[in-house]
Design an enzyme around this catalytic site. Structure first.
Site, PDB file in Angstrom:
ATOM      1  N   GLU A  22      -1.632   0.253  -0.883  1.00  0.00           N
ATOM      2  CA  GLU A  22      -1.144   0.446   0.438  1.00  0.00           C
ATOM      3  C   GLU A  22      -0.396   1.759   0.507  1.00  0.00           C
ATOM      4  O   GLU A  22       0.826   1.622   0.000  1.00  0.00           O
ATOM      5  CB  GLU A  22      -0.245  -0.932   0.650  1.00  0.00           C
ATOM      6  CG  GLU A  22      -1.093  -2.127   0.950  1.00  0.00           C
ATOM      7  CD  GLU A  22      -0.232  -3.324   1.214  1.00  0.00           C
ATOM      8  OE1 GLU A  22       0.872  -3.086   1.731  1.00  0.00           O
ATOM      9  OE2 GLU A  22      -0.788  -4.505   1.257  1.00  0.00           O
TER      10      GLU A  22
ATOM     11  N   GLU B 120       0.526  -8.828  -3.430  1.00  0.00           N
ATOM     12  CA  GLU B 120       1.786  -8.599  -3.812  1.00  0.00           C
ATOM     13  C   GLU B 120       2.738  -9.974  -4.522  1.00  0.00           C
ATOM     14  O   GLU B 120       3.947 -10.072  -4.203  1.00  0.00           O
ATOM     15  CB  GLU B 120       2.761  -8.208  -2.582  1.00  0.00           C
ATOM     16  CG  GLU B 120       2.262  -6.912  -2.153  1.00  0.00           C
ATOM     17  CD  GLU B 120       2.824  -6.134  -0.792  1.00  0.00           C
ATOM     18  OE1 GLU B 120       3.507  -5.152  -0.912  1.00  0.00           O
ATOM     19  OE2 GLU B 120       3.210  -7.190   0.119  1.00  0.00           O
TER      20      GLU B 120
END
Length: 576
Positions: free
Chosen positions: A207, A133
């Site tokens: 995710e 991320e």
């Protein structure tokens, strides 16, 4: 061994050995599960229809490996070691030389071990994730290239992936790596946005948030099972691959739970149940059964039967038999450090110069007057304040001022400062030094001349503490202090949960294993105690209580996570 054709993303779908392949993945953190239960949890994942995990094992499961160095994961400092912060100029997750040198050393040790487990060499690893991320952080345009090259130069040849939420997709990618997305709900054309960024490339939700994490003092988050499975079904029907984060959350044993800070610091609880398909203690949930019914449609072979659940027991209540006050335990810490000015935990000259990472730090000094004590917001994260060993109040990120009793004689001012967890995500990452990070003031004058004790409660400290002069419970117990009782296990040990009804706040050790924190504010009201931490016969339970000691240690077969909040209506989950 001849090279096998690994995972490829050269068309609208993945291929493995040139055969179309859909990733049906689930995340599990080995460090949140007792080693003795790794096989059990993985077999349960396989029986649900999962074909890919993030753990290097051979149980009919492929592996997507996330080697870091930053992993987020609601883990203290996102998995980065706290000693990095001894460098006052440290800039984490950038190409600052102090950070990149540490990364190079780490990869030199790790990557050769995992490189031999790549699919092309006969192993289970089919892909590697480049950092995590970074698009939401994006402080250095050269950083992701550095991480990618660090992997490639050490022999990594499998498919590379990046992982970001929608807002981070533009900045988080790196040339040569497939972009993947993180989300919980399908809205605003998110998947089409990813498809437009990578035409003719397979779609992977790296995710898919099956639930959410919890912070102290707020409700337990839940995500309705039917709502979750409906999103999974829609993704699969549109040809996407998916990885459930988490499939099994587990427990942040020790002091390892992280924190979030988007303007307000919020420490996370020890349980990482996450409202996942497999519960914190490995139980099947409604999500598990609904997912299994869905995922078996996408299997070529019949799924194996799920393993039997672990048995549990509510052991008999354990009375506290002995205690030792905090003040008497200080003799068993490392040599105290003298400092004119406040010093943060990480900079303490303990543990061979690497500083203190976790737990508590006691700062003591002499004062000659009472008045107003102001933390100047330099306490990280919470301090119990004492004058002559008498409790006078709490200072933290909300309460920054206390009135000390007026006495014109020398008195000992003590601050027991706890690191409640370092932020694991966001811009605050560089500012996670703990303890006293600057001056505190008494009547507007900076306090000087500290004696500092490191109380990170390592196994070696607990071993030394055993030799102390423990008092019986017939004497009035003093808090803060350590309290002991003995749990007798007959026959084979079974899983249980520790319940501290009537206690206030502290940590629990069983046979030297630190189960985590308890705090009356919830939402977590019990601590998971797995059977592998117990033994047949006598088991020592030690509680460090900060303020109010109960007289008993109870056990139950069920988790208690307090009042709940539906995560799909909670605005915070849309921030990351």
């Amino acid at each position: 061994m001849s090279e096998r054709e690994g995972l490829k993303a050269n068309s609208g779908q993945f291929t493995l050995q040139d055969v179309p392949f859909r990733i049906l993945g689930g995340s599990i953190h080995y460090f949140r599960v007792p080693r003795a239960y790794w096989r059990d949890r993985l077999l349960k994942m396989r029986a649900c229809g999962i074909n890919t995990v993030k753990a290097p094992v051979l149980l009919g499961l492929w592996v997507i490996l996330r080697p870091g160095p930053y992993i987020c994961a609601e883990w203290d400092l996102g998995g980065l070691p706290s000693w990095l912060l001894r460098d006052k100029d440290m800039r984490l997750r950038t190409t600052y030389s102090g950070f990149t040198n540490a990364v190079e050393t780490y990869f030199d040790k790790l990557i050769p071990k995992v490189a031999q487990l790549q699919f092309s060499r006969g192993g289970p690893i089919i892909a590697f994730q480049v950092e995590n991320e970074y698009g939401s952080y994006s402080k250095d345009k050269h950083y992701m290239t550095f991480i990618k090259e660090a992997l490639l130069s050490r022999g990594i040849s499998e498919l590379l992936l990046t992982s970001d939420n929608r807002e981070g997709l533009k900045c988080g990618g790196v040339e040569g790596a497939l972009r993947t997305i993180n989300l919980q709900k399908l809205s605003y054309g998110t998947m089409q946005y990813l498809a437009n960024m990578q035409p003719e490339q397979p779609l992977l939700v790296m995710e898919y948030w099956s639930g959410w994490f919890d912070v102290w003092g707020e409700p337990h988050h839940v995500f309705q099972a039917k709502e979750m499975v409906n999103v999974v079904r829609e993704l699969l029907e549109h040809g996407a691959s998916i990885n459930l984060y988490m499939f099994h959350g587990g427990t942040s044993f020790g002091f390892m739970s992280g924190a979030v800070d988007f303007g307000t610091y919020k420490p996370q609880i020890s349980s990482y149940d996450y409202d996942a398909p497999l519960s914190e203690c490995g139980d099947y949930t409604a999500k598990y059964h609904l997912l299994r019914n869905l995922l078996k449609i996408y299997q070529k072979e019949k799924l194996p039967e799920p393993p039997l659940p672990q048995s549990r027991k509510a052991y008999e209540t354990v009375p506290v038999s002995h205690h030792i006050p905090l003040w008497e335990s200080l003799q068993f810490t490392e040599t105290p450090f003298k400092s004119l000015d406040p010093i943060n935990m990480e900079s303490l000259p303990v543990h061979k110069g690497n500083g203190q990472s976790y737990g508590y730090t006691l700062y003591e000094t002499t004062i000659t007057t009472g008045g107003t004590l102001n933390s100047r917001n330099n306490i990280r994260d919470r301090a119990l304040v004492f004058v002559n060993m008498q409790f006078v109040g709490v200072l933290d990120y909300r309460s920054q001022e206390l009135t000390l009793p007026e006495r014109k004689v020398e008195q000992t001012l003590s601050l027991l400062v706890e690191n409640l967890g370092r932020v694991n995500y966001g811009d605050a990452l560089d500012y996670q030094r703990k303890g006293l990070v600057g001056d505190i003031a008494l009547n507007h004058i900076p306090v000087k001349g500290f004696t500092v004790y490191s109380l990170d409660m390592t196994p070696s400290f607990l071993d030394r503490l055993k030799t102390g002069k423990w008092k019986t419970v017939s004497e009035i117990p003093t808090c803060p202090g350590f309290f002991q009782g003995n749990l007798t296990v007959h026959g084979h040990a079974r899983d249980t949960f520790v319940k501290l009804l009537g206690w206030n706040k502290g940590v629990v050790f069983v046979n030297g294993h630190l189960l985590g924190r308890y705090w009356f504010i919830g939402p977590q009201h019990v601590l998971y105690l797995p059977a592998p931490f117990l033994k047949s016969g006598n088991n020592q339970v030690t509680v460090f209580e900060e303020q109010i000691a109960g007289g008993q240690i109870q056990f139950t077969t069920s988790p208690e996570y307090g009042r709940t909040l539906n995560v799909s209506s909670h605005p915070f989950c849309n921030l990351i």
